[in-house]
Design a protein around this motif. Structure first.
Motif, PDB file in Angstrom:
ATOM      1  N   THR A 314     -14.187 -26.157  23.876  1.00 46.42           N
ATOM      2  CA  THR A 314     -14.670 -26.612  24.478  1.00 46.42           C
ATOM      3  C   THR A 314     -14.191 -25.639  25.709  1.00 46.42           C
ATOM      4  OG1 THR A 314     -12.127 -27.258  25.404  1.00 46.42           O
ATOM      5  CG2 THR A 314     -12.739 -28.640  23.849  1.00 46.42           C
ATOM      6  N   ASP A 315     -15.052 -26.662  26.980  1.00 46.47           N
ATOM      7  CA  ASP A 315     -15.248 -25.997  28.042  1.00 46.47           C
ATOM      8  C   ASP A 315     -14.322 -25.042  28.311  1.00 46.47           C
ATOM      9  OD1 ASP A 315     -18.189 -26.610  28.162  1.00 46.47           O
ATOM     10  OD2 ASP A 315     -17.505 -28.166  29.366  1.00 46.47           O
ATOM     11  N   ASP A 316     -13.161 -25.246  28.650  1.00 46.14           N
ATOM     12  CA  ASP A 316     -12.274 -24.605  29.390  1.00 46.14           C
ATOM     13  C   ASP A 316     -10.977 -24.439  28.132  1.00 46.14           C
ATOM     14  OD1 ASP A 316     -12.607 -25.138  32.020  1.00 46.14           O
ATOM     15  OD2 ASP A 316     -12.086 -27.191  31.409  1.00 46.14           O
ATOM     16  N   ARG A 317     -10.805 -25.062  26.492  1.00 50.29           N
ATOM     17  CA  ARG A 317      -9.811 -24.609  25.106  1.00 50.29           C
ATOM     18  C   ARG A 317     -10.793 -24.564  24.005  1.00 50.29           C
ATOM     19  NH1 ARG A 317      -4.917 -28.937  25.428  1.00 50.29           N
ATOM     20  NH2 ARG A 317      -4.507 -26.761  26.956  1.00 50.29           N
ATOM     21  N   ILE A 318      -9.634 -23.639  23.821  1.00 49.95           N
ATOM     22  CA  ILE A 318     -10.066 -23.475  22.221  1.00 49.95           C
ATOM     23  C   ILE A 318      -9.138 -23.386  22.017  1.00 49.95           C
ATOM     24  CG2 ILE A 318     -10.940 -21.580  20.940  1.00 49.95           C
ATOM     25  CD1 ILE A 318     -12.233 -19.902  23.259  1.00 49.95           C
ATOM     26  N   LEU A 319      -9.470 -24.178  20.283  1.00 50.78           N
ATOM     27  CA  LEU A 319      -7.798 -24.953  19.808  1.00 50.78           C
ATOM     28  C   LEU A 319      -8.558 -24.054  17.872  1.00 50.78           C
ATOM     29  CD1 LEU A 319      -7.266 -28.321  20.660  1.00 50.78           C
ATOM     30  CD2 LEU A 319      -5.999 -26.190  21.230  1.00 50.78           C
ATOM     31  N   ARG A 320      -7.459 -24.169  17.592  1.00 52.63           N
ATOM     32  CA  ARG A 320      -7.646 -22.968  15.497  1.00 52.63           C
ATOM     33  C   ARG A 320      -6.440 -23.653  15.523  1.00 52.63           C
ATOM     34  NH1 ARG A 320     -10.434 -17.900  13.385  1.00 52.63           N
ATOM     35  NH2 ARG A 320      -8.611 -17.960  11.819  1.00 52.63           N
ATOM     36  N   ILE A 321      -6.684 -24.539  14.193  1.00 51.90           N
ATOM     37  CA  ILE A 321      -5.587 -24.680  13.276  1.00 51.90           C
ATOM     38  C   ILE A 321      -5.804 -23.659  12.271  1.00 51.90           C
ATOM     39  CG2 ILE A 321      -6.405 -27.103  12.371  1.00 51.90           C
ATOM     40  CD1 ILE A 321      -3.907 -27.979  11.737  1.00 51.90           C
ATOM     41  N   ASP A 322      -4.962 -22.939  11.232  1.00 56.69           N
ATOM     42  CA  ASP A 322      -5.026 -22.635  10.261  1.00 56.69           C
ATOM     43  C   ASP A 322      -4.232 -22.845   9.246  1.00 56.69           C
ATOM     44  OD1 ASP A 322      -6.190 -19.745  10.772  1.00 56.69           O
ATOM     45  OD2 ASP A 322      -5.437 -20.071  12.312  1.00 56.69           O
ATOM     46  N   ILE A 323      -4.600 -23.047   8.110  1.00 61.30           N
ATOM     47  CA  ILE A 323      -4.223 -23.093   6.498  1.00 61.30           C
ATOM     48  C   ILE A 323      -3.459 -22.029   5.475  1.00 61.30           C
ATOM     49  CG2 ILE A 323      -3.899 -25.363   4.886  1.00 61.30           C
ATOM     50  CD1 ILE A 323      -6.892 -25.688   7.469  1.00 61.30           C
ATOM     51  N   ASP A 324      -2.269 -21.958   4.929  1.00 66.96           N
ATOM     52  CA  ASP A 324      -2.076 -21.130   4.048  1.00 66.96           C
ATOM     53  C   ASP A 324      -2.653 -21.669   2.921  1.00 66.96           C
ATOM     54  OD1 ASP A 324      -1.329 -18.432   3.194  1.00 66.96           O
ATOM     55  OD2 ASP A 324      -0.447 -18.233   5.003  1.00 66.96           O
ATOM     56  N   THR A 325      -1.803 -20.676   1.972  1.00 64.77           N
ATOM     57  CA  THR A 325      -2.229 -21.963   0.180  1.00 64.77           C
ATOM     58  C   THR A 325      -1.237 -22.667  -0.010  1.00 64.77           C
ATOM     59  OG1 THR A 325      -1.622 -21.403  -1.821  1.00 64.77           O
ATOM     60  CG2 THR A 325      -0.876 -19.784  -0.417  1.00 64.77           C
ATOM     61  N   PRO A 326      -1.141 -24.169  -0.305  1.00 62.08           N
ATOM     62  CA  PRO A 326      -0.207 -24.764  -0.502  1.00 62.08           C
ATOM     63  C   PRO A 326       0.333 -24.137  -2.038  1.00 62.08           C
ATOM     64  CG  PRO A 326      -2.640 -25.720  -1.838  1.00 62.08           C
ATOM     65  CD  PRO A 326      -2.755 -24.276  -1.052  1.00 62.08           C
ATOM     66  N   TYR A 327      -0.184 -23.154  -2.390  1.00 63.77           N
ATOM     67  CA  TYR A 327       0.408 -22.899  -3.339  1.00 63.77           C
ATOM     68  C   TYR A 327       1.935 -22.645  -4.182  1.00 63.77           C
ATOM     69  CZ  TYR A 327      -3.221 -25.132  -6.319  1.00 63.77           C
ATOM     70  OH  TYR A 327      -4.379 -25.158  -6.846  1.00 63.77           O
ATOM     71  N   VAL A 328       2.605 -21.881  -1.921  1.00 65.03           N
ATOM     72  CA  VAL A 328       3.645 -21.616  -1.916  1.00 65.03           C
ATOM     73  C   VAL A 328       4.240 -22.243  -0.554  1.00 65.03           C
ATOM     74  CG1 VAL A 328       4.829 -19.552  -0.743  1.00 65.03           C
ATOM     75  CG2 VAL A 328       2.525 -19.108  -2.023  1.00 65.03           C
ATOM     76  N   LYS A 329       5.186 -22.952  -1.337  1.00 62.51           N
ATOM     77  CA  LYS A 329       6.106 -23.703  -0.315  1.00 62.51           C
ATOM     78  C   LYS A 329       6.416 -23.486   0.914  1.00 62.51           C
ATOM     79  CE  LYS A 329       8.408 -28.233  -1.822  1.00 62.51           C
ATOM     80  NZ  LYS A 329       7.139 -28.956  -1.672  1.00 62.51           N
ATOM     81  N   GLY A 330       6.375 -24.268   1.879  1.00 62.12           N
ATOM     82  CA  GLY A 330       7.520 -23.482   3.411  1.00 62.12           C
ATOM     83  C   GLY A 330       6.264 -22.696   3.581  1.00 62.12           C
ATOM     84  N   LEU A 331       4.845 -22.473   4.022  1.00 62.83           N
ATOM     85  CA  LEU A 331       4.268 -21.405   4.658  1.00 62.83           C
ATOM     86  C   LEU A 331       3.380 -22.882   5.449  1.00 62.83           C
ATOM     87  CD1 LEU A 331       2.851 -19.174   2.088  1.00 62.83           C
ATOM     88  CD2 LEU A 331       3.997 -19.072   3.461  1.00 62.83           C
ATOM     89  N   PRO A 332       4.088 -22.973   6.944  1.00 62.81           N
ATOM     90  CA  PRO A 332       3.646 -23.948   7.719  1.00 62.81           C
ATOM     91  C   PRO A 332       1.614 -24.585   8.493  1.00 62.81           C
ATOM     92  CG  PRO A 332       4.287 -22.228   9.621  1.00 62.81           C
ATOM     93  CD  PRO A 332       4.729 -21.348   7.540  1.00 62.81           C
ATOM     94  N   LEU A 333       1.354 -24.916   8.831  1.00 64.76           N
ATOM     95  CA  LEU A 333      -0.194 -24.468   9.301  1.00 64.76           C
ATOM     96  C   LEU A 333       0.410 -24.183  10.553  1.00 64.76           C
ATOM     97  CD1 LEU A 333      -0.535 -26.938   6.352  1.00 64.76           C
ATOM     98  CD2 LEU A 333      -2.257 -27.164   8.043  1.00 64.76           C
ATOM     99  N   ARG A 334      -0.425 -23.909  10.802  1.00 64.61           N
ATOM    100  CA  ARG A 334      -0.272 -23.003  12.832  1.00 64.61           C
ATOM    101  C   ARG A 334      -1.626 -22.787  13.344  1.00 64.61           C
ATOM    102  NH1 ARG A 334      -1.119 -18.703   9.760  1.00 64.61           N
ATOM    103  NH2 ARG A 334      -3.079 -16.947  10.788  1.00 64.61           N
ATOM    104  N   VAL A 335      -1.320 -23.593  15.022  1.00 60.84           N
ATOM    105  CA  VAL A 335      -2.485 -23.956  15.637  1.00 60.84           C
ATOM    106  C   VAL A 335      -2.145 -23.137  16.708  1.00 60.84           C
ATOM    107  CG1 VAL A 335      -3.088 -26.039  18.003  1.00 60.84           C
ATOM    108  CG2 VAL A 335      -1.861 -26.733  15.587  1.00 60.84           C
ATOM    109  N   THR A 336      -3.155 -22.532  17.547  1.00 63.32           N
ATOM    110  CA  THR A 336      -3.941 -21.800  18.223  1.00 63.32           C
ATOM    111  C   THR A 336      -4.606 -22.098  19.182  1.00 63.32           C
ATOM    112  OG1 THR A 336      -4.061 -19.756  16.668  1.00 63.32           O
ATOM    113  CG2 THR A 336      -4.377 -19.141  18.713  1.00 63.32           C
ATOM    114  N   VAL A 337      -3.640 -22.167  20.486  1.00 59.75           N
ATOM    115  CA  VAL A 337      -4.072 -22.412  22.081  1.00 59.75           C
ATOM    116  C   VAL A 337      -5.247 -21.075  22.998  1.00 59.75           C
ATOM    117  CG1 VAL A 337      -4.407 -23.992  23.825  1.00 59.75           C
ATOM    118  CG2 VAL A 337      -2.657 -24.237  21.918  1.00 59.75           C
TER     119      VAL A 337
END
Length: 399
Positions: A314-337
């Motif tokens: 967007t004009d004033d913010r960049i948002l990104r969500i990263d997804i890790d492999t679902p085959y290893v339990k407990g790896l969180p999705l994370r959001v970068t602002v």
């Protein structure tokens, strides 16, 4: 709707509401069942109990049943869905059989949870949608990424932004085997006892699906066939994720490319006339969403990395969500602002809402939906929208 179906459905619903512990019958004892579904349902023991397991391979069934203490085993899906000890049928077998198993389960009055893709043709998708209504059961599709706590936070942050100017969707990953080997779940693959006629039937169904989806001439192209199946597997995760995050399916696909073997796909989409938020229309910043483009790319290689993300500008913010492999339990999705603060100084922060994995969050919400009568967002009607996006991409590809 027959009187038998109505009676069975009512009985199943009443039993589920009374016990609150959903009895699950799983069709398919392959990798995703062994690595993800059985461990996750075992952790959620106060909500679920796996009472039955089915696979065309008797050895696969015996291995997982022994490992997880499952009492009833079958090599016939029809026998599993008829079991009185099953409230919910979890369909995790080969894609070619998702629809037929879902229809059989719905006719038996059982709720259904289908691993994606739900269906690979519009006719099949409509049949699943109709079956849920005709037989009074719940049918949902396993887009687990959309249930991750981080995805809710990503969407909340996006609603607080101005209009979207551009977005990138990328999902280029290494082989599943690389990650599965590090999951500590010790899955095993069994193929030697699969009847020859079962393998032939699967191949026939795969050809029929491609012909229905693409037409005779295009289905005969190994490249286009590979593209379509990749969209139905890895691609359906990305495109479903994109649809919800950006307010629905794109308006059109302007261009697409696929590698010679169909294992890498790129496309460009346009979005028109979408609102960026459900906030009050009195806020002019959110009154109208100008057109914007989305770059999409997906593929599979042999390097042990899992690079999957959605990034929105967007004009004033960049948002990104990263997804890790679902085959290893407990790896969180994370959001970068990424943004400038009130002083004009650039800042970058990571938002990690939870270590709860997306599959666990998905099954928690599934339990709530079934036991309370509420609904989930990943319905057959929702899943059918993926096929519309598949068509947009395929129409831009030459044979």
């Amino acid at each position: 709707m027959t009187s038998t179906s109505t009676s069975t459905s009512t009985s199943a619903s009443a039993s589920t509401a009374k016990s609150q512990r959903i009895r699950v019958g799983i069709i398919g004892a392959g990798e995703v069942t062994q690595v993800v579904h059985l461990p996750t349902l075992a952790y959620l023991f106060d909500r679920y109990v796996v009472t039955a397991l089915c696979d065309v391979s008797a050895e696969a069934v015996a291995y997982s049943a022994s490992k997880w203490g499952i009492a009833r085993t079958y090599t016939s899906s029809a026998e599993l869905v008829a079991s009185p000890d099953v409230d919910l049928v979890l369909i995790a077998n080969s894609d070619e059989y998702h629809v037929s198993c879902a229809l059989d389960a719905a006719r038996a009055g059982k709720h259904v949870f289908i691993e994606k893709p739900m269906a690979l043709t519009h006719r099949q998708a409509q049949a699943v949608h109709d079956a849920a209504h005709q037989h009074g059961v719940k049918i949902y599709v396993g887009y687990m990424r959309r249930y991750a706590p981080a995805f809710d936070e990503f969407r909340r942050l996006l609603r607080d932004c101005g209009p979207i100017r551009h977005a990138i969707v990328k999902d280029i990953v290494g082989p599943n085997a690389f990650f599965v080997a590090q999951s500590a779940t010790e899955p095993r693959k069994f193929v030697n006892d699969i009847p020859a006629d079962a393998a032939e039937d699967k191949a026939r169904l795969a050809r029929d699906i491609l012909v229905e989806a693409l037409g005779d001439d295009r289905a005969a192209s190994p490249r286009l066939a590979a593209v379509y199946r990749l969209l139905g597997s890895l691609g359906s995760h990305d495109l479903s994720f994109m649809r919800e995050a950006l307010g629905g399916p794109p308006t059109r696909c302007t261009s697409a490319f696929a590698s010679h073997d169909g294992q890498f796909i790129s496309a460009q989409f346009e979005y028109h006339g979408r609102r960026t938020t459900q906030a009050s229309s009195a806020d002019p910043k959110h009154e109208q969403q100008p057109p914007f483009s989305v770059l999409y790319t997906t593929g599979i290689h042999n390097v042990g990395v899992f690079e999957s993300f959605l990034e929105v500008y967007t004009d004033d913010r960049i948002l990104r969500i990263d997804i890790d492999t679902p085959y290893v339990k407990g790896l969180p999705l994370r959001v970068t602002v990424k943004e400038n603060d009130e002083r004009g100084i650039y800042s970058e922060r990571i938002v990690r809402t939870s270590y709860k994995d997306a599959y666990t969050a998905q099954f928690e919400q599934l339990h709530d939906a079934i036991t309370t009568g509420t609904d989930l967002k990943t319905t057959p009607a929702d899943a059918a929208q993926d096929l519309v996006v598949f068509d947009m991409i395929m129409q831009k590809l030459e044979a």
